[in-house]
Write a protein that holds these residues in place. Structure first.
Motif, PDB file in Angstrom:
ATOM      1  N   LEU A 141       5.025  -5.795   5.733  1.00  0.00           N
ATOM      2  CA  LEU A 141       3.333  -5.945   6.116  1.00  0.00           C
ATOM      3  C   LEU A 141       2.702  -6.244   5.184  1.00  0.00           C
ATOM      4  CD1 LEU A 141       1.940  -6.142   8.764  1.00  0.00           C
ATOM      5  CD2 LEU A 141       1.949  -3.639   8.923  1.00  0.00           C
ATOM      6  N   VAL A 142       2.095  -5.181   4.424  1.00  0.00           N
ATOM      7  CA  VAL A 142       1.302  -5.180   4.007  1.00  0.00           C
ATOM      8  C   VAL A 142       1.191  -6.131   3.061  1.00  0.00           C
ATOM      9  CG1 VAL A 142       0.514  -3.337   1.410  1.00  0.00           C
ATOM     10  CG2 VAL A 142       0.964  -2.427   3.972  1.00  0.00           C
ATOM     11  N   LYS A 143       2.555  -6.138   2.522  1.00  0.00           N
ATOM     12  CA  LYS A 143       2.708  -7.878   1.471  1.00  0.00           C
ATOM     13  C   LYS A 143       1.479  -8.760   1.763  1.00  0.00           C
ATOM     14  CE  LYS A 143       4.665 -10.426  -2.254  1.00  0.00           C
ATOM     15  NZ  LYS A 143       6.085 -11.614  -2.005  1.00  0.00           N
ATOM     16  N   ARG A 144       1.990  -9.471   3.196  1.00  0.00           N
ATOM     17  CA  ARG A 144       1.475  -9.903   4.163  1.00  0.00           C
ATOM     18  C   ARG A 144      -0.120 -10.624   4.227  1.00  0.00           C
ATOM     19  NH1 ARG A 144       6.464 -10.590   6.763  1.00  0.00           N
ATOM     20  NH2 ARG A 144       5.776  -9.301   8.866  1.00  0.00           N
ATOM     21  N   SER A 145      -0.350  -9.215   4.252  1.00  0.00           N
ATOM     22  CA  SER A 145      -1.398  -9.077   4.620  1.00  0.00           C
ATOM     23  C   SER A 145      -2.535  -9.167   3.151  1.00  0.00           C
ATOM     24  CB  SER A 145      -2.066  -7.514   5.111  1.00  0.00           C
ATOM     25  OG  SER A 145      -1.394  -6.840   5.832  1.00  0.00           O
ATOM     26  N   SER A 146      -1.618  -8.519   2.017  1.00  0.00           N
ATOM     27  CA  SER A 146      -2.715  -8.756   0.946  1.00  0.00           C
ATOM     28  C   SER A 146      -3.248  -9.745   0.408  1.00  0.00           C
ATOM     29  CB  SER A 146      -1.614  -7.985  -0.051  1.00  0.00           C
ATOM     30  OG  SER A 146      -0.995  -8.932  -0.370  1.00  0.00           O
ATOM     31  N   THR A 196       1.624   3.759   1.203  1.00  0.00           N
ATOM     32  CA  THR A 196       2.228   5.166   0.906  1.00  0.00           C
ATOM     33  C   THR A 196       3.689   5.302   2.231  1.00  0.00           C
ATOM     34  OG1 THR A 196      -0.350   5.384   0.294  1.00  0.00           O
ATOM     35  CG2 THR A 196       1.374   7.091   0.288  1.00  0.00           C
ATOM     36  N   ALA A 197       3.223   5.258   3.071  1.00  0.00           N
ATOM     37  CA  ALA A 197       4.219   5.298   3.928  1.00  0.00           C
ATOM     38  C   ALA A 197       5.709   4.514   3.486  1.00  0.00           C
ATOM     39  CB  ALA A 197       3.272   5.652   5.180  1.00  0.00           C
ATOM     40  N   ALA A 198       4.970   3.087   3.174  1.00  0.00           N
ATOM     41  CA  ALA A 198       6.533   2.797   2.859  1.00  0.00           C
ATOM     42  C   ALA A 198       6.981   2.943   1.843  1.00  0.00           C
ATOM     43  CB  ALA A 198       5.542   0.508   2.997  1.00  0.00           C
ATOM     44  N   VAL A 199       6.044   3.526   1.077  1.00  0.00           N
ATOM     45  CA  VAL A 199       7.015   3.491   0.002  1.00  0.00           C
ATOM     46  C   VAL A 199       7.699   4.913   0.383  1.00  0.00           C
ATOM     47  CG1 VAL A 199       6.886   4.545  -3.277  1.00  0.00           C
ATOM     48  CG2 VAL A 199       5.865   2.248  -2.119  1.00  0.00           C
ATOM     49  N   ARG A 200       7.158   5.625   0.460  1.00  0.00           N
ATOM     50  CA  ARG A 200       7.844   6.851   1.079  1.00  0.00           C
ATOM     51  C   ARG A 200       9.020   7.110   1.526  1.00  0.00           C
ATOM     52  NH1 ARG A 200       2.491  10.772   1.412  1.00  0.00           N
ATOM     53  NH2 ARG A 200       2.828  11.204  -1.073  1.00  0.00           N
ATOM     54  N   ARG A 201       9.255   6.326   2.746  1.00  0.00           N
ATOM     55  CA  ARG A 201      10.451   6.287   4.008  1.00  0.00           C
ATOM     56  C   ARG A 201      11.428   4.967   3.136  1.00  0.00           C
ATOM     57  NH1 ARG A 201       6.460   6.174   8.706  1.00  0.00           N
ATOM     58  NH2 ARG A 201       5.177   8.837   8.410  1.00  0.00           N
ATOM     59  N   GLY A 202      10.367   4.043   2.213  1.00  0.00           N
ATOM     60  CA  GLY A 202      11.940   2.992   2.378  1.00  0.00           C
ATOM     61  C   GLY A 202      11.469   2.484   2.968  1.00  0.00           C
ATOM     62  N   ASP A 203      10.784   2.159   3.625  1.00  0.00           N
ATOM     63  CA  ASP A 203       9.729   1.413   4.949  1.00  0.00           C
ATOM     64  C   ASP A 203       9.683   0.000   4.447  1.00  0.00           C
ATOM     65  OD1 ASP A 203       9.587   0.146   7.155  1.00  0.00           O
ATOM     66  OD2 ASP A 203       8.955   1.283   8.041  1.00  0.00           O
ATOM     67  N   ARG A 204      11.153  -0.733   4.620  1.00  0.00           N
ATOM     68  CA  ARG A 204      10.911  -2.391   4.077  1.00  0.00           C
ATOM     69  C   ARG A 204      10.043  -3.250   5.274  1.00  0.00           C
ATOM     70  NH1 ARG A 204      11.458  -4.559  -0.705  1.00  0.00           N
ATOM     71  NH2 ARG A 204      11.376  -6.826  -0.434  1.00  0.00           N
ATOM     72  N   LEU A 228      -8.857   1.030   2.957  1.00  0.00           N
ATOM     73  CA  LEU A 228      -8.234   2.318   3.864  1.00  0.00           C
ATOM     74  C   LEU A 228      -6.373   2.096   4.113  1.00  0.00           C
ATOM     75  CD1 LEU A 228     -11.021   3.977   5.012  1.00  0.00           C
ATOM     76  CD2 LEU A 228     -11.091   4.055   2.969  1.00  0.00           C
ATOM     77  N   ALA A 229      -6.495   1.054   5.012  1.00  0.00           N
ATOM     78  CA  ALA A 229      -5.042   1.132   6.062  1.00  0.00           C
ATOM     79  C   ALA A 229      -3.905   0.723   4.760  1.00  0.00           C
ATOM     80  CB  ALA A 229      -5.181   0.098   7.110  1.00  0.00           C
ATOM     81  N   LEU A 230      -4.922   0.257   4.492  1.00  0.00           N
ATOM     82  CA  LEU A 230      -3.367  -0.614   3.428  1.00  0.00           C
ATOM     83  C   LEU A 230      -2.648   0.464   2.620  1.00  0.00           C
ATOM     84  CD1 LEU A 230      -4.980  -3.898   2.737  1.00  0.00           C
ATOM     85  CD2 LEU A 230      -2.401  -3.804   4.508  1.00  0.00           C
ATOM     86  N   ALA A 231      -3.478   1.382   1.914  1.00  0.00           N
ATOM     87  CA  ALA A 231      -3.267   2.599   1.288  1.00  0.00           C
ATOM     88  C   ALA A 231      -2.578   3.237   1.801  1.00  0.00           C
ATOM     89  CB  ALA A 231      -4.231   3.246   0.601  1.00  0.00           C
ATOM     90  N   VAL A 232      -3.250   3.833   3.555  1.00  0.00           N
ATOM     91  CA  VAL A 232      -1.800   5.066   3.733  1.00  0.00           C
ATOM     92  C   VAL A 232      -0.777   4.067   4.334  1.00  0.00           C
ATOM     93  CG1 VAL A 232      -1.847   6.024   6.298  1.00  0.00           C
ATOM     94  CG2 VAL A 232      -3.958   5.668   4.768  1.00  0.00           C
TER      95      VAL A 232
END
Lengths: 450, 369
Positions: free
Chosen positions: A55-60, A42-50, A35-39
């Motif tokens: 963070l998401v990738k490191r958690s994956s 999404t936010a990272a892609v929308r905002r281009g937040d590197r 749930l958290a990673l999906a949200v």
């Protein structure tokens, strides 16, 4: 109980608890992580937040390794363990709920495939496809929780099932939704707690603080939801069960204390989450570790309380933890427990077990070990044969009360956390004799003193 | 009755669907599981051999390929092991639980062994990716996966022979000294090695390799074919050994089943011989891709037929032990429909997910995740 019996030095209950707690912590993380990673992705892609994307990738990878490997195997592990410790109950649950489990399995299958694909496609596919994968994962993982909670809730609060035997009456039981709510909250809190470590590996200070703050927020939200879930859950428990650990004089003091401790732990976890949200620069390894331990503790505490209030049942109002059914109390008192527990006299290793000890193995060993958890040698240390027989007679009289209670009357058994003793007079005597013999040296001293 | 093993009473709770449905679902999901088991066992064993190969340039990439495939295969194998386990418990719960209680230390130990084997495979995969050697983790994982298979075989054999329970409770080794135990285990292991060998060859030559890769691809494919051929030859011997190790009554029971049992069994053996022929015919794997393909198909056929035989053999075992049961049924069709819809939906979503993962490759300048 008519199955072969195996006693574990640590006790069957404790064995299940250890496997189960390891599993639930990881599996709740797997759900909340989805749930958290999906949200967050999404936010990272929308905002281009590197930094967020990193963070998401490191958690994956950790999500993959924990959920598809440890989560899957420990889940099977619970299954294996309850099958070995409570075969009759497992069989009964399977007969009622196999389609629910099969449905959960279908979602788990999707969960595994999408987890593998999601982790394998970083830097390969477009962000859109990658988002699709994590969203499918989150969906599948969450639904597997939604399904399994039906069965977990049923074991504690079977609702109208005992009279209707209808699947949906059992599945959509009184603690179903509260349980889903509580678990969802814990899932989020655990996910935030795990990911906090990945956030700490962000090099840029400002970004690190920002990520920690976001995760602190997720954790706070999760713990608030969990607290609300617990509150509703307790109120959905039947009155006699609530009495076990609520009120001024709880019947099970240990359980009431366990509940209080769990609340304290929840409070600590919430304070930590709030602290990190407010002052994200204070986030550090020790704080993150403490938060993770605390969140796991909340879940472990909940599971212990849930197991505790279920005593003496393995399936509430139907089957006691030793496999005796409420409906067979009278028959077993007449024909004897050993008429059913045919394997109780045969022990691993090949020793022929004398009658009294066999009765213990059949009726008591699902909760009492010899010397470990709830060790009988310790508990019975003050008993001579007469005393033990009196105790067992009282315990046998409880049988009628349990039956009345199951029939809906407001009756209180004398030993609310133990199944009634069932069996013939001869078996009762034999068990009493064996209990007393557990304490042979001391009894000898006592009789000499007399 | 003296001498008879007391069976646990039949669960009074009715089962939620007709037995044939559970048999069918069990067989289908188990078939997927067994493909996975074969890939995992075979990859672990061949991966170990490859990583020990003196010609590193030859062996390492093969080991790496197997490790990469294996981590996916293990996940799917475990997942597809869960479903048949559910259906098995519906149909033969009392036999299954009894056997697992009797062999509890091994049965519960299986989980730790499996987890260790799984993480070792990941360790091997990451080491090989980093260009490091991984013979040790691969060899250890192969041993551990073998142990898992051995425990499963022992539990299975014990569950269908209640007459052996008491002895096995007294000493667990009795369960492992079943005459059918070793050949049955080897039968599985050899199937795994065969499949891994054929798969390796097939992957090497599936598409015509570029001129500069021809030699490598051919060498790899030939290695795979040779191993598969050897394993299949051995398999014929082990198959015979297994047949004569099955208790007489059980074998007779299988034969008395008539065409229903003998057809899958004989056709399965025939497919095994066919596999041998096609494998032996491959001289130049790149030129003769169709033989490889036939071999792969015949392997699949032989495996499916043998799974049917295995399933029927279990019923014969249970009949011979007079441990069969006709449980009451109270079908829950509504819930079954929910399961079916969920399963078909999830499977479709898996296909979508995998296809998009494999095909979506943004061109130069296109953003990636």
């Amino acid at each position: 109980m008519d199955y072969p019996i195996r006693e574990f030095a640590v006790g069957g209950g404790l064995l299940i608890a250890v496997v189960a707690i390891l599993h639930v912590v990881v599996s709740h993380f797997a759900v909340g992580g989805g749930l958290a990673l999906a949200v967050l992705e999404t936010a990272a892609v929308r905002r281009g937040d590197r930094p967020m994307r990193d963070l998401v990738k490191r958690s994956s990878t950790i999500l993959l390794l924990l959920s598809t490997v440890f989560g899957a195997i420990s889940g099977v592990g619970i299954w294996f363990t309850i099958g070995v410790v409570h075969p009759a109950a497992t069989s009964s649950l399977i007969h009622t709920f196999v389609w629910a489990w099969a449905t959960e399995w279908a979602f788990f299958f999707l969960e595994v495939v999408t987890a593998l694909a999601w982790v394998a496609t970083w830097e390969k596919v477009s962000p859109k496809t990658h988002l699709l994968l994590i969203r499918l994962y989150a969906f599948a993982a969450f639904l597997s929780l939604v399904v399994i909670q039906g069965i977990l809730g049923f074991m504690l609060t079977p609702g109208r099932f005992p009279s209707t035997a209808s699947f949906f009456d059992g599945f959509l039981n009184p603690t179903y939704l509260p349980g889903v709510l509580f678990r969802t909250g814990v899932c989020l809190a655990l996910a935030a707690a795990w990911m906090a470590f990945a956030a700490l590996r962000e090099e840029d200070r400002a970004a690190r603080a920002r990520l920690s703050r976001v995760l602190g927020g997720v954790g706070t939200l999760g713990l608030a939801v969990a607290a609300a879930g617990w509150f509703v859950w307790e109120r959905a428990l039947p009155e006699p069960v609530q009495r076990l650990f609520l009120g001024e004089k709880p019947l099970l003091a240990a359980l009431a204390t366990g509940r209080t401790h769990t609340f304290r732990i929840l409070l600590v976890a919430a304070l930590l989450a709030l602290l990190v949200t407010a002052l994200p620069r204070l986030q550090s390894w020790p704080v993150a570790l403490l938060a993770l331990v605390a969140c796991s503790g909340v879940l472990a505490g909940y599971e212990r309380v849930r197991e505790g209030v279920r005593k003496p049942w393995v399936i509430a109002e139907q089957m006691f933890s030793n496999g005796v059914l409420v409906t067979e109390i009278d028959a077993l008192n007449e024909k004897g427990i050993l008429s059913k527990a045919v394997w109780a006299t045969k022990e691993a290793g090949g020793r022929e077990v004398p009658t009294g000890e066999a009765v213990f193995r059949a009726e008591c060993s699902s909760c009492h070990t010899r010397d470990g958890y709830l060790g009988i040698r310790q508990i019975a240390s003050a008993m001579d044969a007469d005393f033990a027989a009196t105790f067992l007679t009282a315990l046998r009289d409880d049988g009628a009360r349990w039956k009345a209670r199951a029939a809906g009357q407001d009756v209180k058994p004398d030993y609310p956390f133990m199944p009634p003793f069932v069996g013939t007079d001869a078996e009762l005597e034999a068990l009493a004799g064996w209990l007393a013999s557990q304490n042979a040296p001391r009894t000898a001293e006592v009789s000499r003193a007399r | 009755m003296p001498g008879e093993t007391p069976l646990p009473a039949l669960d009074p709770m009715p089962i939620p669907g007709p037995p044939w449905l559970f048999h069918a679902l069990w067989l289908v999901t188990f078939a997927v599981h067994v493909v996975g088991v074969n890939v995992v066992l075979g990859s672990a064993i061949l991966g170990t051999f490859a990583s020990l190969d003196r010609d590193r340039a030859f062996g390492r990439p093969i080991a790496r390929l197997f490790a990469e495939v294996s981590t996916w295969a293990i996940a799917l194998t475990i997942t597809f092991g869960i479903a048949p386990l559910l259906f098995l418990q519906v149909l033969h719960g009392r036999l299954f639980y009894s056997a697992t209680v009797i062999l509890a230390p091994a049965w519960l130990g299986l989980l730790l062994v499996l987890m260790a084997a799984y993480y070792l495979t990941y360790a091997a995969k990451y080491r090989l990716r980093a260009g490091k050697e991984a013979a040790l983790p691969l060899a250890l994982s192969a041993l551990l996966f073998l142990a898992v298979a051995a425990i499963q075989v022992a539990v299975h054999l014990l569950s269908v022979q209640p007459g052996r329970w008491e002895a096995a409770l007294a000493s667990p080794w009795a369960a492992f000294s079943d005459r059918a135990f070793l050949p049955r285990l080897f039968h599985f292991v050899l199937a795994g090695v065969t499949l891994a060998g054929i798969l390796l060859s097939w992957l090497a030559v599936r598409r015509a390799p570029a001129a500069e890769d021809r030699a490598t691809a051919a060498a790899r494919a030939t290695w795979g074919v040779k191993i598969a051929l050897l394993a299949t030859l051995l398999q014929l011997v082990v198959g015979l050994w297994l047949t004569i190790s099955v208790p007489r009554d059980v074998l007779l029971g299988l034969m008395r089943g008539g065409a229903a049992t003998m057809a899958p069994f004989t056709l399965g053996i025939a497919a095994g011989f066919g596999l041998l022929v096609f494998l032996a015919r491959v001289r130049d794997p790149i030129a003769d891709r169709s033989s490889l393909r036939r071999a792969l198909e015949l392997f699949g056929l032989a495996m499916l037929l043998m799974l049917v035989t295995r399933h029927q053999l279990r019923d014969v075992y249970i009949d011979v032990a007079k441990a069969g049961a006709a449980p009451a049924t109270a079908a829950q069709w509504g819930v079954f429909a929910i399961f079916l819809v969920s399963f078909v939906g999830c499977a479709a979503l898996c296909v979508v997910a995998l296809r998009r993962s494999a095909t979506d490759r943004p061109g130069p300048g296109g953003a990636t995740a």
